[in-house]
Motif scaffolding. Structure first.
Motif, PDB file in Angstrom:
ATOM      1  N   THR A 114       8.478   2.968   4.465  1.00  0.00           N
ATOM      2  CA  THR A 114       8.513   3.456   5.844  1.00  0.00           C
ATOM      3  C   THR A 114       8.725   2.292   6.805  1.00  0.00           C
ATOM      4  OG1 THR A 114       6.834   4.979   5.068  1.00  0.00           O
ATOM      5  CG2 THR A 114       7.281   5.002   7.423  1.00  0.00           C
ATOM      6  N   GLU A 115       7.948   1.247   6.586  1.00  0.00           N
ATOM      7  CA  GLU A 115       8.037   0.082   7.481  1.00  0.00           C
ATOM      8  C   GLU A 115       9.156  -0.869   7.088  1.00  0.00           C
ATOM      9  OE1 GLU A 115       6.198  -0.604  10.224  1.00  0.00           O
ATOM     10  OE2 GLU A 115       5.265   1.369  10.005  1.00  0.00           O
ATOM     11  N   ARG A 116       9.682  -0.670   5.861  1.00  0.00           N
ATOM     12  CA  ARG A 116      10.705  -1.564   5.298  1.00  0.00           C
ATOM     13  C   ARG A 116      10.205  -3.021   5.277  1.00  0.00           C
ATOM     14  NH1 ARG A 116      16.438   0.636   7.663  1.00  0.00           N
ATOM     15  NH2 ARG A 116      16.671   2.295   6.153  1.00  0.00           N
ATOM     16  N   ARG A 117       9.007  -3.124   4.796  1.00  0.00           N
ATOM     17  CA  ARG A 117       8.383  -4.451   4.691  1.00  0.00           C
ATOM     18  C   ARG A 117       7.664  -4.584   3.353  1.00  0.00           C
ATOM     19  NH1 ARG A 117       9.044  -4.532  10.040  1.00  0.00           N
ATOM     20  NH2 ARG A 117       8.653  -6.469  11.182  1.00  0.00           N
ATOM     21  N   TRP A 118       7.564  -5.838   2.917  1.00  0.00           N
ATOM     22  CA  TRP A 118       6.792  -6.129   1.708  1.00  0.00           C
ATOM     23  C   TRP A 118       5.364  -6.504   2.085  1.00  0.00           C
ATOM     24  CZ3 TRP A 118       8.011  -5.554  -3.372  1.00  0.00           C
ATOM     25  CH2 TRP A 118       9.346  -5.296  -3.691  1.00  0.00           C
ATOM     26  N   LEU A 119       4.434  -6.041   1.286  1.00  0.00           N
ATOM     27  CA  LEU A 119       3.031  -6.450   1.445  1.00  0.00           C
ATOM     28  C   LEU A 119       2.697  -7.341   0.244  1.00  0.00           C
ATOM     29  CD1 LEU A 119       1.497  -3.002   2.438  1.00  0.00           C
ATOM     30  CD2 LEU A 119       1.899  -4.952   3.941  1.00  0.00           C
ATOM     31  N   VAL A 120       2.401  -8.572   0.535  1.00  0.00           N
ATOM     32  CA  VAL A 120       2.202  -9.555  -0.531  1.00  0.00           C
ATOM     33  C   VAL A 120       0.727  -9.960  -0.555  1.00  0.00           C
ATOM     34  CG1 VAL A 120       2.925 -11.827  -1.384  1.00  0.00           C
ATOM     35  CG2 VAL A 120       4.567 -10.384  -0.162  1.00  0.00           C
ATOM     36  N   SER A 121       0.052  -9.715  -1.670  1.00  0.00           N
ATOM     37  CA  SER A 121      -1.390 -10.001  -1.731  1.00  0.00           C
ATOM     38  C   SER A 121      -1.687 -11.137  -2.687  1.00  0.00           C
ATOM     39  CB  SER A 121      -2.158  -8.775  -2.229  1.00  0.00           C
ATOM     40  OG  SER A 121      -1.694  -7.622  -1.595  1.00  0.00           O
ATOM     41  N   THR A 122      -2.633 -11.953  -2.297  1.00  0.00           N
ATOM     42  CA  THR A 122      -3.024 -13.078  -3.164  1.00  0.00           C
ATOM     43  C   THR A 122      -4.361 -12.766  -3.850  1.00  0.00           C
ATOM     44  OG1 THR A 122      -4.365 -14.279  -1.549  1.00  0.00           O
ATOM     45  CG2 THR A 122      -1.988 -14.644  -1.471  1.00  0.00           C
ATOM     46  N   ILE A 388       4.704  -6.204  -9.112  1.00  0.00           N
ATOM     47  CA  ILE A 388       5.756  -6.027  -8.099  1.00  0.00           C
ATOM     48  C   ILE A 388       6.179  -4.562  -8.084  1.00  0.00           C
ATOM     49  CG2 ILE A 388       8.056  -6.749  -7.328  1.00  0.00           C
ATOM     50  CD1 ILE A 388       7.685  -9.350  -8.902  1.00  0.00           C
ATOM     51  N   ARG A 389       5.949  -3.922  -6.958  1.00  0.00           N
ATOM     52  CA  ARG A 389       6.261  -2.487  -6.856  1.00  0.00           C
ATOM     53  C   ARG A 389       7.305  -2.259  -5.772  1.00  0.00           C
ATOM     54  NH1 ARG A 389       2.671   0.667  -9.729  1.00  0.00           N
ATOM     55  NH2 ARG A 389       1.094  -0.664 -10.697  1.00  0.00           N
ATOM     56  N   GLY A 390       8.397  -1.639  -6.173  1.00  0.00           N
ATOM     57  CA  GLY A 390       9.492  -1.378  -5.236  1.00  0.00           C
ATOM     58  C   GLY A 390       9.476   0.051  -4.739  1.00  0.00           C
ATOM     59  N   ARG A 391      10.661   0.603  -4.546  1.00  0.00           N
ATOM     60  CA  ARG A 391      10.811   1.972  -4.060  1.00  0.00           C
ATOM     61  C   ARG A 391      10.020   2.960  -4.919  1.00  0.00           C
ATOM     62  NH1 ARG A 391      14.286   3.055  -0.314  1.00  0.00           N
ATOM     63  NH2 ARG A 391      15.791   1.370  -0.277  1.00  0.00           N
ATOM     64  N   GLY A 392       9.297   3.856  -4.262  1.00  0.00           N
ATOM     65  CA  GLY A 392       8.547   4.887  -4.984  1.00  0.00           C
ATOM     66  C   GLY A 392       7.424   4.307  -5.835  1.00  0.00           C
ATOM     67  N   GLY A 393       7.020   3.081  -5.556  1.00  0.00           N
ATOM     68  CA  GLY A 393       5.919   2.454  -6.308  1.00  0.00           C
ATOM     69  C   GLY A 393       6.338   1.982  -7.699  1.00  0.00           C
ATOM     70  N   ASN A 454      23.940  -8.311  11.663  1.00  0.00           N
ATOM     71  CA  ASN A 454      24.443  -6.934  11.741  1.00  0.00           C
ATOM     72  C   ASN A 454      23.336  -5.894  11.962  1.00  0.00           C
ATOM     73  OD1 ASN A 454      27.491  -7.009  11.067  1.00  0.00           O
ATOM     74  ND2 ASN A 454      26.537  -8.438   9.632  1.00  0.00           N
ATOM     75  N   GLY A 455      22.148  -6.372  12.144  1.00  0.00           N
ATOM     76  CA  GLY A 455      21.037  -5.459  12.421  1.00  0.00           C
ATOM     77  C   GLY A 455      20.616  -4.617  11.221  1.00  0.00           C
ATOM     78  N   PHE A 456      20.954  -5.059  10.003  1.00  0.00           N
ATOM     79  CA  PHE A 456      20.496  -4.308   8.826  1.00  0.00           C
ATOM     80  C   PHE A 456      19.021  -4.610   8.593  1.00  0.00           C
ATOM     81  CE2 PHE A 456      25.026  -5.154   7.322  1.00  0.00           C
ATOM     82  CZ  PHE A 456      25.495  -3.920   7.747  1.00  0.00           C
ATOM     83  N   ARG A 457      18.281  -3.578   8.287  1.00  0.00           N
ATOM     84  CA  ARG A 457      16.856  -3.800   8.021  1.00  0.00           C
ATOM     85  C   ARG A 457      16.556  -3.696   6.528  1.00  0.00           C
ATOM     86  NH1 ARG A 457      13.268  -0.133  11.044  1.00  0.00           N
ATOM     87  NH2 ARG A 457      11.670  -1.516  10.208  1.00  0.00           N
ATOM     88  N   GLU A 458      17.533  -3.134   5.813  1.00  0.00           N
ATOM     89  CA  GLU A 458      17.285  -2.966   4.381  1.00  0.00           C
ATOM     90  C   GLU A 458      18.556  -3.304   3.607  1.00  0.00           C
ATOM     91  OE1 GLU A 458      14.267   0.113   2.708  1.00  0.00           O
ATOM     92  OE2 GLU A 458      16.259   1.020   2.597  1.00  0.00           O
ATOM     93  N   ILE A 459      18.436  -4.220   2.661  1.00  0.00           N
ATOM     94  CA  ILE A 459      19.579  -4.557   1.808  1.00  0.00           C
ATOM     95  C   ILE A 459      19.110  -4.442   0.361  1.00  0.00           C
ATOM     96  CG2 ILE A 459      20.859  -5.963   3.457  1.00  0.00           C
ATOM     97  CD1 ILE A 459      19.558  -8.427   2.542  1.00  0.00           C
ATOM     98  N   GLU A 460      19.956  -3.801  -0.442  1.00  0.00           N
ATOM     99  CA  GLU A 460      19.484  -3.484  -1.801  1.00  0.00           C
ATOM    100  C   GLU A 460      20.644  -3.392  -2.774  1.00  0.00           C
ATOM    101  OE1 GLU A 460      17.405   0.234  -1.851  1.00  0.00           O
ATOM    102  OE2 GLU A 460      17.168   0.223  -4.043  1.00  0.00           O
TER     103      GLU A 460
END
Ligand code: N01
Length: 529
Positions: A114-122, A388-393, A454-460
């Motif tokens: 939703t946010e198009r962001r990664w959450l990185v936990s240590t 590492i969890r991507g789209r859809g977990g 180019n204002g892209f928020r998601e590249i895949e």
């Protein structure tokens, strides 16, 4: 929760340059590093004799001419302390440390669609939120400790070459057991033998090794290379192995027997990897490979005085170069010492460890210290160690259960805005790793700049492009002799790991052109929104 434009995992050579490049794009980036200092593998692999087997003038950053000109390498092949000193110099010179968090291990990275962001936990409970995630986690960064029955019973000290104590270890007066005869074992063995009272080497697979002929780098030679540095770097970028050494690319089979011997001897006397890369057919044609292999075996027979020991040390069960070639300093010569013994554990397998050593099927060996030079869970180990969890977990590790699949070795479908530096599917370990890292960093930075502009928020990566690339990686490897060995290139050293050839085998220059081509096409094979 801390917000960043980008998080880079790992402060080795690739991670440091990635940070520098992201800053130049005006992005706010943090590097998370599990070690207490920069340098990656060179921070951890402090075993005696640790050295790079790509020449130092080549195994160094090319992105800064000032850095290139000011740094002085003392030896032809740099020793680990010098490489670590260089890494620290770079960190200071480019003021990198203020954006590196040390002593923190990333345990989880999760994509928020939703946010198009990664959450990185240590592991320490810190969370970073970022738009771009770059995995600079290294190809050989997860040490592999073998499953030796009863290892916990052993009362002496156990040292792994890839996790060597910072204070070092003094072998004087000790009896020592060494398991592993890959690059790390072959580099450390002569130094351990020179210190220890007695050294027993437990060899499972004999290895091909070429002399390094290491020595001081004469000032006038260094000055000459520095004068020609731009041209040499360009030559390296246009080469198979990412190195400026001459690649002769003759066919062994086209040479007459007499000329073949002359060429083999010439490469042997030059030392190092060029013995492998000088001949176009050595890794492609079994007959050519056999000739190159027999030349090395004859060198071993001529060096090792005891013919029985020499035959144990002669590799015969895999093609030359199909396991990563080793480059040594007096490895075979050291078996002539009175305090060195070799045990062929293929013929006489290790049964179990005991309190004071180990038992093979044939006898018992006692030692004070056991050195494990047993390698790494290569290429995927460090990535799979993180949740590492991507789209859809979806879990990357699950997705790679049957072997890693990526697009260009740099991106994975279903894991948007995440990049892998020198990942599986790129030439990485088959090339000069600093240059391979630089090429990736520059390409990734270019792509990020393109997305930002180019204002892209998601590249895949698109699945279809990924499948095509993965197929090409596997099919090209299948045409070579690389797939004939049980090597870490194929994951064979890790029980249960899928047997898939992981590096891209067609050459650094071919690969770099393919990446450029993708960029020029407007990033064909990527979905951008
Ligand atoms: O590890 P390796 P390494 N019982 O996997 C043996 C890079 N590097 O740390 O061949 C008994 O090559 C194993 O036997 P086998 C370089 O890319 C670079 O030496 O599997 N033996 C093998 O002999 C290199 O290739 C530099 O039968 C066991 C050894 O341990 C890569 O790192 C320097 C065993 C492992 O060899 C890895 O090198 C050093 C077991 N259970 C390393 N398990 C430079 O100079 C494993 N072995 C840049």
């Amino acid at each position: 929760m801390q917000d960043r434009d980008a998080v880079v995992i790992g402060a080795g050579f690739a991670g440091m340059y990635m940070l520098h490049s992201l800053r130049q794009l005006g992005l706010d980036a943090t590097v998370i590093e599990r070690g207490s200092g920069v340098g990656g593998v060179w921070h951890w692999n402090r075993y005696p004799g640790a050295r790079c087997d790509v020449e130092s003038m080549s195994y160094s950053y090319s992105f800064s001419e000032e850095l290139e000109q000011e740094w002085v390498w003392p030896h032809r092949y740099a020793m680990q302390p010098d490489i670590l000193r260089y890494a620290n110099h770079v960190a200071d010179r480019f003021d990198l440390r203020r954006d590196i968090v040390f002593n923190e291990t990333v345990v989880k990275a999760e994509y928020d669609e939703t946010e198009r962001r990664w959450l990185v936990s240590t592991g320490a409970g810190e969370t970073f939120r970022c738009r771009y995630l770059v995995m600079a986690t290294g190809c050989l960064s997860v040490p592999k400790v073998p499953d030796l029955p009863g290892l916990e019973r052993f009362r002496g000290r156990v040292l792994h070459t890839a996790d060597w104590p910072t204070e070092g270890h003094d072998f004087s007066g000790q009896t020592v057991g060494l398991i592993g005869t890959g690059s790390s074992g072959i580099q450390s063995m002569p130094i351990i033998a020179s210190q220890a009272k007695q050294l027993t080497v437990f060899q499972r697979t004999a290895n091909y090794s070429i002399p390094a002929w290491n020595g001081p780098l004469p000032a006038e030679h260094e000055a000459e290379l520095k004068r020609r540095y731009r041209a040499l770097r360009q030559k390296a970028r246009e080469s198979y192995a990412g190195d400026y050494a001459d690649e002769y690319y003759a066919s062994v089979l086209d040479l007459s027997p007499a000329e073949r011997e002359v060429q083999f001897e010439k490469r042997w006397q030059e030392g190092g990897f060029n013995y492998q890369y000088a001949f176009a057919d050595v890794m492609a044609d079994e007959r050519a490979n056999d000739l190159a292999a027999e030349f090395v075996r004859n060198k071993i027979r001529a060096t090792v005085k005891d013919p029985r020991v020499a035959e144990i040390l002669c590799p015969k069960d895999h093609p030359f170069g199909s396991k990563r070639l080793c480059v040594d300093t007096e490895y075979f010569e050291t078996y002539n010492r009175d305090n060195v013994t070799i045990v062929d554990i293929k013929a006489d397998p290790i049964v179990e460890m005991t309190e004071s050593g180990l038992c093979t099927s044939d006898g018992e060996y006692r030692f004070d210290t056991l050195v494990l030079a047993t390698g790494f869970d290569a290429m995927t180990g460090a990535l799979n160690a993180i949740d590492i969890r991507g789209r859809g977990g979806a879990l990357l590790k699950e997705q790679w259960r049957d072997g890693p699949r990526s697009y260009l070795g740099v991106a994975v479908a279903g894991f948007p805005n995440m990049f892998t530096i020198t990942g599986p599917g790129s030439p990485s370990v088959l090339a000069n790793m600093i240059l391979a890292g630089e090429q990736h960093v520059e390409w990734i930075a270019g792509f990020i700049a393109h997305a930002e502009a180019n204002g892209f928020r998601e590249i895949e990566a698109e699945s279809e492009a990924q499948e095509q690339w993965a197929r090409a990686v596997t099919e090209s490897a299948a045409k070579t002799l690389y797939v004939r060995a049980n090597s870490w290139y194929l994951g064979s050293n890790v029980p249960g790991k899928a047997r898939v050839f992981m590096p891209y085998v067609n050459g650094f220059q071919v690969y770099a052109h393919a990446c450029e081509d993708v960029a020029k096409s407007g990033y064909r094979g990527f979905r951008m929104s």
